[in-house]
Enzyme design. Structure first.
Site, PDB file in Angstrom:
ATOM      1  CE  LYS B  55      -1.542  -2.508  -3.072  1.00  0.00           C
ATOM      2  NZ  LYS B  55      -1.992  -3.252  -1.875  1.00  0.00           N
ATOM      3  CD  GLN B  99      -0.111  -5.342   0.698  1.00  0.00           C
ATOM      4  OE1 GLN B  99      -0.112  -4.256   0.145  1.00  0.00           O
ATOM      5  NE2 GLN B  99      -0.857  -6.349   0.253  1.00  0.00           N
ATOM      6  CG  ASP B 122      -6.620  -0.932   0.781  1.00  0.00           C
ATOM      7  OD1 ASP B 122      -6.858  -1.017  -0.436  1.00  0.00           O
ATOM      8  OD2 ASP B 122      -6.081  -1.844   1.431  1.00  0.00           O
TER       9      ASP B 122
END
Lengths: 282, 282
Positions: B55, B99, B122
């Site tokens: 990412k 994450q 996200d």
């Protein structure tokens, strides 16, 4: 099937909930707290007025204060939000119910989301929906919670069953889907654009009708032995299911009226009492 | 079916998204704003470290700043929340990615919900989930959004189709179900307690695999002509679908790797750029 289905008696379930609540209300009063549900009715819709009156009466019969706010049809979104804000800040109000639907010119979602989550006993806020979907809502949406309460009262199994929900509204179809999913049902959500609805419904072990169309679900769609929960409540006390025909196939079915409706109101009262209890614990 | 399926090329879709983003990043820089995605990695999980690195690299190739926060395995929930809070308050950070998964002792949900909704690029917060379910989220969960982006890129119809989702996680199965429902698919959500999964999957026009088990979805479960979207990404670059066998029946299928994965990353970048754009508009 010649065997008569089990009639899921919403009156019985709601009486059971209310009997337990009566004890709690008494305990709260001894601690100096009287639970209070504020209801807001905007406009003149006769059905909505009836619902609000029924909820108010149910409160009063249990010793819960029913604070009624009635606003004119011409109320703006901002005025409605201000009225909700006032109730948010009133320490004597434990729950706030905004009667759905509001007049078309009002942004109902914005109004719902003005309700503080701690007072959202009807389970209508955006945040409340996802807390419910993730399994940790304090006050799940009342009608879906009522449907599950009925199933639990009668020990009807959910895990591993295929539940078909007809309807996808934010306060009924969507939350009941998430709640049944969290109880380990396999869940199918149908709606007006669903093709071959009859075929999909016919595979269901559990059918939830949440579509708002009188006698829409046909008896020959119901798999023999399925459980039918009718959350519809249309003009003339008619549900979303063709009751007589569905009852022929179902192993258990909610009538309309006296099915999901009374349990929805009892759930609203239960959430209001729980909210009042939380203010005592703090 | 001897006909070869359409391979849904995630690289192609992500390149298309990124080409459009490059222009926007340039425009933002001319206005003095460089989009910045903060990534938080807690602990030593090698797969997670790889994802975060991918990412970060994707950001940098597009001229987006990648701010990497790496926290020790022993980080507490409170410490993690404090780190997120700092990023919330940093005006130069436009998006925050924590994450998944975090070490077991951390309350991941509490950590996710510390992310300010304006920076939740996200799409992992509780509030973001319901905004998405109600159709008005700014940043829907990235993998579900990627699945829809692929379908839209290839003009694969959704309305009226029966979509079967295998998996019900809060960041994949549940949100993709709501998004497909909002696009007028009939949606069935399956999981580990689903009985007769093969039979249910075999009725799907659209299959979304989101279960996290290598080669779990079998080729003979797939209805001829169905569209198969594999969001699984298991050890050894293996998807949730038995690719060769599923490809025999499918009319269109995402490969693993180079299917949903790259589009998920492109979607994350897109949301980060959109968040930066909003700071300019204010």
């Amino acid at each position: 099937m010649s065997k008569e289905p089990l009639i899921l008696d919403g009156k019985l379930v709601s009486d059971d909930i209310k009997a337990k609540l009566a004890v709690k209300v008494q305990e709260l009063k001894e601690k100096g707290v009287t639970p209070c549900l504020a209801t807001i009715l905007v406009g003149e819709d006769p059905a909505s007025a009836t619902y609000v009156r029924m909820k108010g009466n149910a409160c009063e019969r249990l010793g819960i204060i029913s604070k009624k706010v009635v606003l004119d049809e011409s109320t703006t979104t901002e005025e409605l939000m201000a009225a909700i804000q006032e109730l948010n800040e009133d320490p004597n109000v434990h729950g706030i119910l905004l009667q759905h639907p509001v007049p078309h010119h009002i942004d109902e979602r914005a109004a719902f989301d003005t309700i503080r989550i701690e007072k959202d006993v009807d389970g209508v806020t955006t945040l409340g929906f996802s807390q419910n979907a993730f399994g940790f809502a304090e006050y799940p949406s009342c009608t879906p919670a009522a449907i599950l309460a009925i199933m639990d009262y009668y020990n009807l199994p959910i895990e591993g069953k295929h539940a078909v929900i007809v309807g996808r509204s934010p306060i009924l179809g969507k939350p009941v889907s998430m709640m049944l999913l969290n109880r380990n049902a396999t869940v199918t959500i149908c709606h007006s654009r669903t093709k071959d609805l009859a075929n999909i419904v016919s595979q269901a072990d559990i059918v939830v009708a949440a579509v708002g169309k009188p006698n829409f679900i046909q008896g020959n769609w119901i798999k023999p032995g399925a459980v039918v929960l009718d959350a519809g409540y249309n003009k003339g006390n008619i549900g979303d299911c063709d009751y007589e025909a569905c009852a022929e196939a179902a192993s258990a079915i909610t009538p309309v009226p006296a099915g999901v409706g009374p349990v929805t109101i009892a759930t609203l009262l239960k959430h209001t009492v729980e909210s009042a209890e939380r203010t005592v614990q703090v």
